[in-house]
Design a protein around this motif. Structure first.
Motif, mmCIF file in Angstrom:
data_model
loop_
_atom_site.group_PDB
_atom_site.id
_atom_site.type_symbol
_atom_site.label_atom_id
_atom_site.label_comp_id
_atom_site.label_asym_id
_atom_site.label_seq_id
_atom_site.Cartn_x
_atom_site.Cartn_y
_atom_site.Cartn_z
ATOM 1 N N GLY A 36 -0.699 10.737 6.532
ATOM 2 C CA GLY A 36 -1.174 9.405 6.151
ATOM 3 C C GLY A 36 -0.693 8.292 7.071
ATOM 4 N N ILE A 37 -0.286 7.194 6.465
ATOM 5 C CA ILE A 37 0.056 5.986 7.223
ATOM 6 C C ILE A 37 1.292 6.207 8.094
ATOM 7 C CG2 ILE A 37 0.842 3.591 6.967
ATOM 8 C CD1 ILE A 37 -0.853 3.622 4.267
ATOM 9 N N GLY A 38 2.322 6.845 7.535
ATOM 10 C CA GLY A 38 3.550 7.083 8.308
ATOM 11 C C GLY A 38 3.283 7.920 9.544
ATOM 12 N N ALA A 62 14.245 16.680 7.055
ATOM 13 C CA ALA A 62 13.724 16.951 5.708
ATOM 14 C C ALA A 62 14.668 16.303 4.711
ATOM 15 C CB ALA A 62 13.635 18.450 5.470
ATOM 16 N N ALA A 63 14.264 15.181 4.147
ATOM 17 C CA ALA A 63 15.180 14.412 3.290
ATOM 18 C C ALA A 63 14.399 13.616 2.258
ATOM 19 C CB ALA A 63 16.003 13.452 4.164
ATOM 20 N N ASP A 64 14.998 13.463 1.090
ATOM 21 C CA ASP A 64 14.421 12.627 0.034
ATOM 22 C C ASP A 64 15.043 11.233 0.149
ATOM 23 O OD1 ASP A 64 13.651 11.350 -2.268
ATOM 24 O OD2 ASP A 64 14.101 13.026 -3.603
ATOM 25 N N GLY A 106 6.554 6.244 0.118
ATOM 26 C CA GLY A 106 6.275 5.658 -1.183
ATOM 27 C C GLY A 106 5.062 6.318 -1.780
ATOM 28 N N THR A 107 4.822 5.999 -3.049
ATOM 29 C CA THR A 107 3.656 6.602 -3.692
ATOM 30 C C THR A 107 3.220 5.765 -4.885
ATOM 31 O OG1 THR A 107 2.763 8.712 -4.463
ATOM 32 C CG2 THR A 107 4.931 8.114 -5.305
ATOM 33 N N GLY A 108 1.961 5.920 -5.249
ATOM 34 C CA GLY A 108 1.412 5.178 -6.385
ATOM 35 C C GLY A 108 1.972 5.699 -7.702
ATOM 36 N N ASN A 121 6.779 -1.162 4.442
ATOM 37 C CA ASN A 121 5.398 -0.957 4.029
ATOM 38 C C ASN A 121 5.332 -1.129 2.514
ATOM 39 O OD1 ASN A 121 2.739 -0.369 3.947
ATOM 40 N ND2 ASN A 121 2.930 1.799 4.491
ATOM 41 N N ALA A 122 5.016 -2.344 2.070
ATOM 42 C CA ALA A 122 4.894 -2.574 0.624
ATOM 43 C C ALA A 122 3.453 -2.276 0.228
ATOM 44 C CB ALA A 122 5.328 -3.981 0.269
ATOM 45 N N SER A 123 2.723 -3.263 -0.240
ATOM 46 C CA SER A 123 1.330 -3.049 -0.672
ATOM 47 C C SER A 123 0.769 -4.374 -1.135
ATOM 48 C CB SER A 123 1.288 -2.048 -1.826
ATOM 49 O OG SER A 123 0.029 -2.101 -2.479
ATOM 50 N N ASN A 134 1.646 -5.695 3.871
ATOM 51 C CA ASN A 134 0.961 -5.370 2.614
ATOM 52 C C ASN A 134 -0.443 -4.883 2.923
ATOM 53 O OD1 ASN A 134 3.142 -6.074 1.093
ATOM 54 N ND2 ASN A 134 2.278 -7.971 0.289
ATOM 55 N N ALA A 135 -0.662 -3.597 2.745
ATOM 56 C CA ALA A 135 -1.978 -3.023 3.042
ATOM 57 C C ALA A 135 -2.849 -3.019 1.798
ATOM 58 C CB ALA A 135 -1.807 -1.608 3.569
ATOM 59 N N GLY A 136 -4.145 -2.999 2.027
ATOM 60 C CA GLY A 136 -5.119 -2.805 0.948
ATOM 61 C C GLY A 136 -5.477 -1.333 0.854
HETATM 62 P P1 NDP Z 1 0.926 9.709 1.481
HETATM 63 O O1 NDP Z 1 1.081 10.158 0.074
HETATM 64 O O2 NDP Z 1 -0.286 10.094 2.254
HETATM 65 O O3 NDP Z 1 2.227 10.117 2.314
HETATM 66 C C1 NDP Z 1 3.493 9.829 1.816
HETATM 67 C C2 NDP Z 1 4.529 10.270 2.822
HETATM 68 O O4 NDP Z 1 5.809 9.956 2.303
HETATM 69 C C3 NDP Z 1 4.520 11.765 3.064
HETATM 70 O O5 NDP Z 1 4.978 12.024 4.367
HETATM 71 C C4 NDP Z 1 5.536 12.268 2.042
HETATM 72 O O6 NDP Z 1 6.017 13.554 2.441
HETATM 73 C C5 NDP Z 1 6.578 11.150 2.138
HETATM 74 N N1 NDP Z 1 7.392 10.949 0.950
HETATM 75 C C6 NDP Z 1 7.004 10.717 -0.320
HETATM 76 N N2 NDP Z 1 8.062 10.610 -1.128
HETATM 77 C C7 NDP Z 1 9.165 10.751 -0.349
HETATM 78 C C8 NDP Z 1 10.556 10.758 -0.596
HETATM 79 N N3 NDP Z 1 11.047 10.598 -1.833
HETATM 80 N N4 NDP Z 1 11.401 10.938 0.440
HETATM 81 C C9 NDP Z 1 10.923 11.129 1.698
HETATM 82 N N5 NDP Z 1 9.617 11.132 1.997
HETATM 83 C C10 NDP Z 1 8.745 10.962 0.980
HETATM 84 O O7 NDP Z 1 1.068 8.101 1.422
HETATM 85 P P2 NDP Z 1 0.289 6.953 2.217
HETATM 86 O O8 NDP Z 1 0.272 7.239 3.660
HETATM 87 O O9 NDP Z 1 -0.970 6.660 1.489
HETATM 88 O O10 NDP Z 1 1.265 5.730 1.901
HETATM 89 C C11 NDP Z 1 2.380 5.420 2.682
HETATM 90 C C12 NDP Z 1 2.950 4.109 2.175
HETATM 91 O O11 NDP Z 1 1.942 3.106 2.227
HETATM 92 C C13 NDP Z 1 3.434 4.152 0.718
HETATM 93 O O12 NDP Z 1 4.625 3.424 0.589
HETATM 94 C C14 NDP Z 1 2.309 3.483 -0.043
HETATM 95 O O13 NDP Z 1 2.760 2.882 -1.221
HETATM 96 C C15 NDP Z 1 1.839 2.461 0.977
HETATM 97 N N6 NDP Z 1 0.471 2.000 0.782
HETATM 98 C C16 NDP Z 1 -0.588 2.887 0.827
HETATM 99 C C17 NDP Z 1 -1.888 2.432 0.668
HETATM 100 C C18 NDP Z 1 -3.081 3.356 0.730
HETATM 101 O O14 NDP Z 1 -4.198 2.921 0.375
HETATM 102 N N7 NDP Z 1 -2.948 4.603 1.171
HETATM 103 C C19 NDP Z 1 -2.159 1.009 0.437
HETATM 104 C C20 NDP Z 1 -0.982 0.179 0.406
HETATM 105 C C21 NDP Z 1 0.271 0.669 0.584
HETATM 106 P P3 NDP Z 1 6.734 14.552 1.391
HETATM 107 O O15 NDP Z 1 5.829 14.615 0.185
HETATM 108 O O16 NDP Z 1 6.875 15.850 2.126
HETATM 109 O O17 NDP Z 1 8.053 13.927 1.083
#
Ligand code: NDP
Length: 262
Positions: free
Chosen positions: A18-20, A63-65, A93-95, A141-143, A185-187
């Motif tokens: 994804g974004i990262g 590989a870390a949380d 981050g995640t929703g 990266n907030a939102s 802040n992304a949409g």
């Molecule tokens: P994805 O779910 O596609 O990817 C999330 C990434 O974060 C993965 O690499 C995942 O890998 C990692 N991750 C998740 N939890 C943890 C954790 N506890 N520790 C370490 N790594 C973690 O997310 P997006 O690319 O969609 O989103 C990235 C960021 O952008 C988020 O913060 C999200 O809130 C923000 N955002 C996204 C939007 C969108 O429309 N996509 C809009 C606005 C903001 P793994 O599971 O292996 O840990």
């Protein structure tokens, strides 16, 4: 435009997809060495190896949380092993999906740790490395949900709002060390996760997942489309560079016209 990033070192959390991942590729294309973190070892190791090979940079996988102390310590140590970091992108981050009336305390705490404490702990560990190297950049990266909430994810809205304020507060504290802190802040950004969700939601009604995504874009974004991870990554790469030298303590919206206020 030469961004002057060649030879810098960046730490990116949530960099396996994804974004990262798009930010990692964008910085690698500018010659930046990387420390990439995510929980799943296999995926982050594979992406780090692929990026190193493709762009001729070094890329360490951790590989870390990030929601844990041990996880952030491992990332800080990996950056130290590279001689310290110049750039930190707090992206993991995640929703969420809940109501305030029903969500237990533990869920609030989990998102606080993931969206806020990860950024606090990584700043505490990595800002001293930046200071020693003469300065740096921290991006959060907030939102858009930090200021324009979606009704079904109150915990996400609140914790991202806190991250945005943390970014502002940290920027004031660190600018004396030549560390610029900003927030993005992304949409709607079309990541594999959105596609997976759309496929799940439409599986029993004909499978028109693209139509579903279009309806989401039509409802929320003035541009009537999702942005690509690369479109968002371009902004992160620019803000990481010295070309953004007067960008300090701000939040930049990249939302295709989704924000309904000025
Ligand atoms: P994805 O779910 O596609 O990817 C999330 C990434 O974060 C993965 O690499 C995942 O890998 C990692 N991750 C998740 N939890 C943890 C954790 N506890 N520790 C370490 N790594 C973690 O997310 P997006 O690319 O969609 O989103 C990235 C960021 O952008 C988020 O913060 C999200 O809130 C923000 N955002 C996204 C939007 C969108 O429309 N996509 C809009 C606005 C903001 P793994 O599971 O292996 O840990």
């Amino acid at each position: 435009m030469d961004l002057g990033l060649k030879g810098k070192t960046a730490v990116i959390t949530g960099a396996s997809v994804g974004i990262g991942l798009a930010i990692a590729e964008g910085l690698a294309a500018e010659g930046v060495d990387l420390v990439l973190a995510a929980r799943g070892a296999e995926r982050i190791e594979a992406e780090a190896a692929r990026i190193a090979e493709k762009y001729g940079v070094s890329a360490a996988a951790v590989a870390a949380d990030v929601a844990t102390v041990a996880g952030t310590e491992a990332i800080i140590a990996a950056a130290a092993e590279k001689g310290g970091a110049d750039i930190l992108i707090n992206n993991a981050g995640t929703g969420s999906n809940e109501t305030v009336m029903e969500a237990p305390d533990e869920k609030w705490q989990d998102y606080w740790d993931l969206h806020v404490m990860a950024a606090v702990r990584l700043a505490r560990g990595i800002a001293p490395q930046m200071k020693q190297r003469g300065g740096g950049v921290i991006l959060h990266n907030a939102s858009i949900c930090a200021v324009q909430p979606l009704w079904y994810e109150p915990i996400y809205n609140v914790s991202k709002s806190a991250l945005m304020m943390f970014s502002k507060t940290l920027s004031t504290e660190l600018i004396k060390d030549n560390i610029r802190v900003n927030c993005v802040n992304a949409g709607l950004i079309l990541t594999p996760d959105w596609i997976k969700t759309a496929k799940q939601l439409t599986a029993e009604t004909g499978g028109n997942w693209e139509g579903y995504l279009q309806s989401v874009a039509n409802e929320h974004a003035a541009s009537k489309r999702f942005g690509t991870p690369e479109e968002l990554a371009n902004v992160f790469v620019f803000l990481s560079s010295g070309r953004a030298s007067y960008c300090i303590g701000s939040t930049y919206f990249v939302d295709g016209g989704m924000l309904k206020t000025i």
